[in-house]
Scaffold this active site. Structure first.
Site, PDB file in Angstrom:
ATOM      1  N   GLU A 343       0.810  -1.223   0.000  1.00  0.00           N
ATOM      2  CA  GLU A 343       0.000   0.000   0.000  1.00  0.00           C
ATOM      3  C   GLU A 343       0.844   1.275   0.000  1.00  0.00           C
ATOM      4  O   GLU A 343       0.696   2.118   0.873  1.00  0.00           O
ATOM      5  CB  GLU A 343      -0.942  -0.022   1.219  1.00  0.00           C
TER       6      GLU A 343
HETATM    7  C1  ACM Z   1      -2.030  -5.214   4.615  1.00  0.00           C
HETATM    8  O1  ACM Z   1      -3.068  -5.709   5.101  1.00  0.00           O
HETATM    9  N1  ACM Z   1      -2.010  -3.979   4.199  1.00  0.00           N
HETATM   10  C2  ACM Z   1      -0.826  -6.002   4.486  1.00  0.00           C
END
Ligand code: ACM
Length: 625
Positions: A343
């Site tokens: 992310e």
């Molecule tokens: C995650 O759940 N962003 C690894």
């Protein structure tokens, strides 16, 4: 005619299930995770004041395990069992023996446990195996053995049994996000105790986040002076727009982190620290703005989600990260260091002239290749210190660093691709192993991030995908469950999400596909919940609640209501607002109900309510403007 046939069938079912239960009592061990091989014998071993423990005083770790057992029994029974040198053991009665003996079949963590009315013999290749034998022994004893105080009037009997137990996977993990909400050192120790009791061996400690940097780094004090605190925290669910206005934060000193590493080691648990990069870095950028991509001041984040302030790729930023990792490696001796990698929005990199110049000068195609360059640089650095990196599956994008292991969270695809490419993998898919997801009807459950992950779904998980050949499957190191804490601000809220789903996880990763069995597990769960109760864990009873699922029928202007139990039993319900009792209507099929009706339902075994009563009033959906 029809009725009498039905009656006979139900009588037969009752008799069959009674027999089932009786034979279950004889053939089920109340052990979770279920050992890979076992055979019940005749009679019991009784631990009493005649019992003597044997261990080799020259083997420090084995002696320590014997002492742990001695201490726990003393806590609950008041008896102080002597520990005598192993050399003195000559098949005497009343003996509990902890012994190392070469046996390749048992590997690094497996053990044999032989219980007869005369003795208990725990045998393993390595001390870890004896430690797990001791965990099994605790579960063979009455549940009161796990208490933290004296349990009176208990016969400390262990059923005769022969066990050979070897784990299916070597990475048996549980994660804890301390970035969104911090856990106390005491809570983490309790977490580790429970991991050990469930034979899990890897604690993934998520230490840095947009909402808080939690590890003291001596060279960069602002990371904790500034980055460990936020001004406020979102209240309730995303979208409420409400904040509590309270400064929140805290961090672990290096001394505390070392204390946790040592506590874990004593329980044969490796702590894998996670330092997130290049994303989830807002708290670091707030502390040292030169690590970021814009001139705008940044503050530690007060809400949940994915945020734009990721690390830049200046040489000084790599120097910073290397300095941080040097301190991290000094605290954490684990082979793997988790570098995050998930992310990381590329907007700031796209908009930054310096970053674009860097992409061109390195001859890279795009921001994804730059992320790959970033991770590969960090990998080279960690490899040069004898460590390996593991990262979330986004590290596959733009090319996987040569030696990286992958933690597959967005499903299994990343893990499959990595294993096919001869990279090690830990499976942790959101679909089956995200313990922050709800485990029952959202209307009945405490605040959580959403999703639906009942116990049975965790149990059904199979870490090695069919898509892999036998050779590729060797790269699946195991699996782990993740506990993200956006909506879990207290110890109680975290325990609620972990227990009992940790029991299902334990069978997934220890017993493995070949030995786990849902029907058998269901019979062993009640005693496990009793153990949780005796240890004051705030476990979830949701499996014993009835979910009320209502669907509005626009045309008929009524609701079709389905009452869904996760567990076996009789569902009883009322429609008049009264609390269901053992004489309320038995649910047999979906009901058509009018708006305004309140359904209350409970799961009954004989005349006893199993969990809590759930309740829902049918409300006509408001038309959306
Ligand atoms: C995650 O759940 N962003 C690894």
């Amino acid at each position: 005619m029809k009725n009498s046939v039905m009656l006979r069938i139900s009588l037969a079912l009752v008799i069959f299930s009674l027999c089932g239960n009786l034979s279950a009592q004889k053939s089920e061990l109340s052990v979770i995770p279920i050992p890979t091989e076992y055979e019940l014998g005749e009679g019991n071993f009784v631990i009493d004041k005649h019992t003597v423990l044997y261990a080799d005083p020259a083997q420090t770790e084995v002696m320590h395990i014997a002492e742990m057992f001695q201490k726990q029994l003393r806590t609950v029974s008041g008896m102080l069992l002597p520990i005598l040198p192993l050399a003195d053991f000559e098949d005497q009665q009343h003996a509990v023996v902890f012994q190392l003996e070469p046996d390749e079949e048992l590997g690094a963590e497996g053990y044999h446990l032989e219980v007869t009315p005369n003795h208990i013999l725990a045998r393993a290749n390595q001390p870890a195996g004896l430690f797990y034998a001791m965990q099994t022994l605790y579960q063979l004893l009455p549940p009161e053995v796990v208490k933290n105080e004296v349990a009176r009037a208990v016969d400390w009997t262990v059923p005769a049994v022969m066990i050979t137990d070897v784990p299916a996977y070597k990475w048996r993990g549980l994660h804890l996000d301390t970035g969104r909400h911090i856990s106390s050192v005491a809570f983490i120790k309790k977490y580790l105790d429970q991991m050990a009791a469930h034979k899990l061996n890897t604690f993934h400690w998520h230490l840095t986040e947009d909402q808080g940097w939690r590890l003291q780094i001596k060279k960069y004090p602002l990371l904790t002076e500034v980055g460990a605190y936020r001004d406020s925290t979102l209240v309730g669910h995303y979208g409420t727009g409400k904040y509590d206005g309270k400064r929140y934060g805290g961090y672990y000193t290096q001394e505390e982190a070392r204390e946790i590493v040592a506590y874990a080691k004593e329980r044969y648990i490796t702590v894998v620290p996670e330092i997130e990069m290049p994303g989830h870095a807002t708290a670091a950028v707030a502390s040292y703005p030169q690590l970021g991509n814009t001139d705008k001041p940044v503050k530690t984040v007060t809400t949940w989600g994915v945020f734009p302030d990721i690390f830049n790729v200046e040489e000084s930023t790599f120097d910073f990260l290397e300095d941080v990792l040097v301190e991290v490696m000094d605290i954490f001796p684990s082979k793997y260091i988790h570098i995050g990698g998930d992310e990381a929005p590329k907007d700031q990199w796209e908009a930054s002239e310096r970053i674009q110049f860097k992409i061109d000068s390195l001859g890279l195609k795009d921001e994804h290749e730059l992320q790959s360059y970033f991770i590969t640089r960090i990998e080279k650095f960690l490899n040069s210190k004898g460590r390996q990196i593991i990262g979330w599956d986004e590290i596959l994008e733009g090319g996987l660093a040569p030696n990286a292991a992958v933690m597959s969270w967005r499903g299994e695809e990343g893990g499959i691709a990595a294993a096919k490419d001869a990279h090690y993998v830990v499976m942790s898919p959101g679909s089956h192993l995200y313990f922050d997801h709800g485990q029952g009807d959202p209307d009945q459950e405490p605040l959580n991030i959403g999703g639906y992950l009942p116990l049975k779904k965790v149990y059904s998980y199979k870490p090695t995908p069919d898509a892999l050949s036998d050779e590729e499957a060797q790269y699946i190191m195991g699996a782990q469950a993740n506990l993200w804490t956006e909506y879990l601000p207290t110890s109680d809220s975290r325990e609620y999400m972990v227990f009992p789903r940790i029991s299902a996880l334990a069978e997934v990763v220890w017993s493995g596909e070949e030995h786990k069995n849902w029907e058998s597990f269901k019979k062993r769960i009640p005693q496990q919940l009793e153990r949780y109760e005796l240890q004051d864990l705030n476990y979830s009873n949701t499996i014993y609640n009835v979910e009320i699922r209502a669907e509005y029928d626009e045309k008929a202007k009524d609701f079709e209501v389905v009452l869904h139990p996760q567990w076996e039993g009789i569902v009883r319900y009322t429609l008049d607002g009264s609390t269901p009792t053992a004489s309320s209507n038995v649910y047999e099929k979906p009901q058509k109900l009018k708006a305004g009706t309140t359904v209350k339902a409970g799961l009954f075994a004989d005349s006893e309510l199993q969990g809590s009563i759930t309740s829902e009033t049918m409300r006509t959906p408001q038309p959306k403007n």
